[in-house]
Design a protein around this motif. Structure first.
Motif, mmCIF file in Angstrom:
data_model
loop_
_atom_site.group_PDB
_atom_site.id
_atom_site.type_symbol
_atom_site.label_atom_id
_atom_site.label_comp_id
_atom_site.label_asym_id
_atom_site.label_seq_id
_atom_site.Cartn_x
_atom_site.Cartn_y
_atom_site.Cartn_z
ATOM 1 N N THR A 1 4.769 7.249 0.148
ATOM 2 C CA THR A 1 4.179 8.378 -0.327
ATOM 3 C C THR A 1 3.346 9.198 0.892
ATOM 4 O O THR A 1 3.235 8.523 1.954
ATOM 5 C CB THR A 1 3.046 8.028 -1.187
ATOM 6 N N LEU A 2 3.149 10.385 0.620
ATOM 7 C CA LEU A 2 2.787 11.251 1.675
ATOM 8 C C LEU A 2 1.271 10.772 2.174
ATOM 9 O O LEU A 2 1.039 10.499 3.427
ATOM 10 C CB LEU A 2 2.425 12.343 1.390
ATOM 11 N N ALA A 3 0.452 10.467 1.232
ATOM 12 C CA ALA A 3 -0.719 9.747 1.512
ATOM 13 C C ALA A 3 -0.723 8.442 2.445
ATOM 14 O O ALA A 3 -1.586 8.324 3.435
ATOM 15 C CB ALA A 3 -1.889 9.576 0.176
ATOM 16 N N ASP A 4 -0.116 7.512 1.858
ATOM 17 C CA ASP A 4 0.187 6.540 2.436
ATOM 18 C C ASP A 4 0.854 6.320 3.929
ATOM 19 O O ASP A 4 0.442 5.687 4.856
ATOM 20 C CB ASP A 4 0.943 5.398 1.568
ATOM 21 N N ALA B 1 -1.073 5.535 7.584
ATOM 22 C CA ALA B 1 -0.587 4.483 8.543
ATOM 23 C C ALA B 1 0.067 4.905 9.751
ATOM 24 O O ALA B 1 0.398 4.235 10.581
ATOM 25 C CB ALA B 1 0.659 3.869 7.843
ATOM 26 N N GLY B 2 -0.219 6.503 9.971
ATOM 27 C CA GLY B 2 0.146 6.920 11.477
ATOM 28 C C GLY B 2 1.206 7.432 11.353
ATOM 29 O O GLY B 2 1.827 7.649 12.598
ATOM 30 N N VAL B 3 2.404 7.312 10.375
ATOM 31 C CA VAL B 3 3.866 7.783 10.506
ATOM 32 C C VAL B 3 3.721 9.154 10.620
ATOM 33 O O VAL B 3 3.106 10.018 9.944
ATOM 34 C CB VAL B 3 4.566 7.172 9.283
ATOM 35 N N PRO B 4 4.629 9.759 11.641
ATOM 36 C CA PRO B 4 4.601 11.321 11.533
ATOM 37 C C PRO B 4 5.432 11.882 10.483
ATOM 38 O O PRO B 4 6.534 11.346 10.133
ATOM 39 C CB PRO B 4 5.425 11.519 12.968
ATOM 40 N N VAL B 5 4.646 12.817 9.761
ATOM 41 C CA VAL B 5 5.463 13.378 8.620
ATOM 42 C C VAL B 5 5.265 14.722 8.557
ATOM 43 O O VAL B 5 4.383 15.366 9.132
ATOM 44 C CB VAL B 5 4.510 12.782 7.284
ATOM 45 N N PHE B 6 6.368 15.404 8.142
ATOM 46 C CA PHE B 6 6.685 16.932 8.189
ATOM 47 C C PHE B 6 6.215 17.171 6.715
ATOM 48 O O PHE B 6 7.106 17.198 6.032
ATOM 49 C CB PHE B 6 8.005 17.129 8.595
#
Length: 143
Positions: free
Chosen positions: A71-74, A78-83
């Motif tokens: 999920t976007l929030a999780d 966790a510091g994963v780069p997300v677009f």
């Protein structure tokens, strides 16, 4: 002491107070528009487009650690780069609606100002006393 007096004069000026009121009302109005988009517009778009929730639309750009829910929030936690293009789209829709509402309000205010200015400009002002007196003299000389 003079600086405090100057600051008080500055803070009490009409423009500063008007600006402060505008910022406060603008912040509250932004929340209203955010709710309009989130609670009314986007559900309508979802109903037309088929149950689409734009706020959770994203693309993962890095490796996902094991055990992190997708999920976007999780993922952001966790510091994963997300677009997060869906969140951006929601904010753009908020902006467009807010800009349109402000445009309509300013347009209406300008119309009201013009409507008030036109009758005042259309009514001729009374001529000065000396002109009235000269006209009376002219009329009496004609007789």
């Amino acid at each position: 002491m003079a600086i405090l007096k100057e600051f008080r004069e500055f803070a009490v000026k009409g423009n500063v107070i008007d600006l402060a009121v505008g910022v406060i009302i603008g912040a509250a109005f932004g929340k209203i528009v955010d709710s309009l988009v989130k609670d009314i517009v986007m559900p309508l778009v979802a109903a037309i487009g088929g149950n689409v929730d734009f706020s959770n639309k994203f693309m993962v750009l890095g490796a996902v650690p094991s055990g992190v829910p997708p999920t976007l929030a999780d993922l952001t936690k966790a510091g994963v780069p997300v677009f997060a293009w869906g969140n951006f789209l929601t904010i753009v829709v908020n902006f467009v609606i807010l800009a349109f509402i402000i445009f309509v309000m300013v347009r209406q205010i300008n119309r009201l100002k013009r409507a008030q200015a036109e009758p005042a400009a259309a009514a001729p002002s009374a001529p000065p006393e000396d002109i009235v007196l000269l006209r009376e003299i002219r009329d009496s000389l004609r007789k």
